[in-house]
Scaffold this active site. Structure first.
Site, PDB file in Angstrom:
ATOM      1  CG  ASP A 219      -2.286   0.654   0.912  1.00  0.00           C
ATOM      2  OD1 ASP A 219      -2.260   1.887   0.665  1.00  0.00           O
ATOM      3  OD2 ASP A 219      -3.340   0.000   0.933  1.00  0.00           O
ATOM      4  CG  HIS A 242      -0.729   1.563  -3.398  1.00  0.00           C
ATOM      5  ND1 HIS A 242      -1.997   1.256  -2.934  1.00  0.00           N
ATOM      6  CD2 HIS A 242      -0.323   0.463  -4.093  1.00  0.00           C
ATOM      7  CE1 HIS A 242      -2.331   0.031  -3.314  1.00  0.00           C
ATOM      8  NE2 HIS A 242      -1.328  -0.470  -4.013  1.00  0.00           N
TER       9      HIS A 242
END
Length: 393
Positions: A219, A242
């Protein structure tokens, strides 16, 4: 008589200095001495909590020492405030979460510090053993949400140096309601497909510095939540992951803003995003301003520069609405590298609160050895120097 009196005074002075000196010596608490077993099998939680109770209650600076070996720990809360003004936790070994994610997965945190002041953690490895929970989540089964590996809440004067976090169930490291935090030389590692394993998350916190850190996870490498003020990130490598994300903001209608954030000298490799600001597409009084992104290298990044104010996961609770979050005074300076998609710069801002004073300075991003493109919706600002793709502001 005078000689005896002098001798007595000297003896009393000696005792006074001896007592003063001994009381100033930092106390070291070895977790093995208190019953911890470095075999990765024996539950050592009580020994670690006993070491914390001694260190926290010490009248002087205190140290908790974790020697080499693998120590099994269940959920542990290290509660303050402490009598000791400084507690140092020195780790030469590895702290291991239970392999059965059901033991810790229903709790918010695996290792949690609350209301502490002057705590430092140096060295060591935290192994969250999160792979079982990731598999459960990725299979679509009913699973616990998972535990953050290391959390700090309502704390101040925190230092984390040289720590490695592996395979967290959920977030790796979280600072919530903290002041004066320094993170340096930290390494975060988890699979690129591990769900919700943000590397470092900061919210409702001020004066936080993250330096010389390498993060690869499933993430956000660093996620910046509401109420963050005065965050400095420098010399950070991100990938997989991310990217570095401000947000998501505006989930709540009443929400603290984000301000005074600097990201400097960062490298993104194969990430989903590079520098991202995102907000929910619904009403909120939140904001993000005075944001500086400087000296950043992108290597095959899907969305190198992106502002997304229409975040609406699963189209629940926000379709057809406009984000109330106001984004302003954002500077992108010396951003170079390659995009994995044609649109390297995307500003998708709120029609109700358009982005304002967005600045692009010396930005050069390419796609497949060609000039990439840019997209601006409800965004206003300026460009200076070489800007490729051409500015749409």
């Amino acid at each position: 008589m005078a000689t005896q009196l002098t001798s007595l005074l000297l003896h009393l002075l000696f005792l006074f200095f001896l007592t003063s000196f001994s009381s100033a010596i930092p106390v070291t608490n070895n977790v093995v001495t208190l019953g911890a077993k470095p075999d990765a099998k024996t539950d050592s939680t009580k020994a670690f909590l006993a070491a914390w109770a001694r260190a926290c209650g010490s009248a002087t600076s205190a140290t908790i020492y974790v020697p080499s070996g693998r120590f099994l720990l269940k959920n542990a809360v290290f509660q303050g405030p402490c009598k000791s003004s400084r507690v140092s936790i020195r780790i030469d070994g590895t702290l291991v979460a239970p392999s059965d994610y059901r033991v810790t997965g229903a709790s918010d945190n695996w290792l949690f510090f609350q209301h502490v002041d002057g705590v430092s953690i140096s060295g060591g490895v935290l192994d969250g053993q999160g792979t079982g929970l990731w598999a459960c989540k990725n299979s679509g089964k009913n699973c616990p949400s998972g535990a953050t590996s290391l959390g700090f809440s309502n704390s101040k004067n925190i230092v984390i140096n040289g720590l490695t976090s592996l395979n967290s169930q959920l977030y790796h490291i979280v600072f919530n309601g903290c002041t004066n935090v320094k993170v340096q030389g930290v390494k975060v590692s988890a699979s690129g497909n591990s769900p919700n394993t943000d590397g470092i998350h900061v919210q409702l916190s001020s004066s936080v510095t993250i330096l010389n850190t390498k993060i690869g996870t499933g993430d956000d490498c660093v996620s910046i939540g509401p109420g963050t003020n005065g965050l400095w990130i420098e010399n950070v490598a991100c990938g997989p992951g991310h990217g570095i994300s401000i947000g998501s903001l505006g989930k709540n209608s009443q929400e603290a803003g984000v301000q005074n954030v600097t990201v400097k000298t960062a490298t993104f490799t194969g990430t989903q995003n590079g520098l991202r600001i995102k907000s929910w597409g619904r009403p909120s009084n939140g904001f993000a301003n005075n944001i500086h992104f400087q000296h950043v290298v992108m290597q095959n990044v899907q969305n190198p520069i992106i502002i997304d104010q229409n975040y609406c996961p699963d189209n629940q609770g926000c379709p057809g609405q406009n984000s109330g979050v106001k984004i302003s005074d954002v500077t992108y300076e010396d951003i170079h590298g390659t995009s994995a998609t044609e649109v390297a710069v995307k500003f998708d801002c709120s029609s109700k609160n358009p982005c304002s004073n967005i600045k692009l300075e010396d930005v050069k991003l390419t796609y497949k050895n060609q000039q990439a493109s840019a997209s601006c919706i409800h965004a206003d600002g300026s460009s200076d120097g070489v800007v490729q793709p051409g500015s749409c502001l």
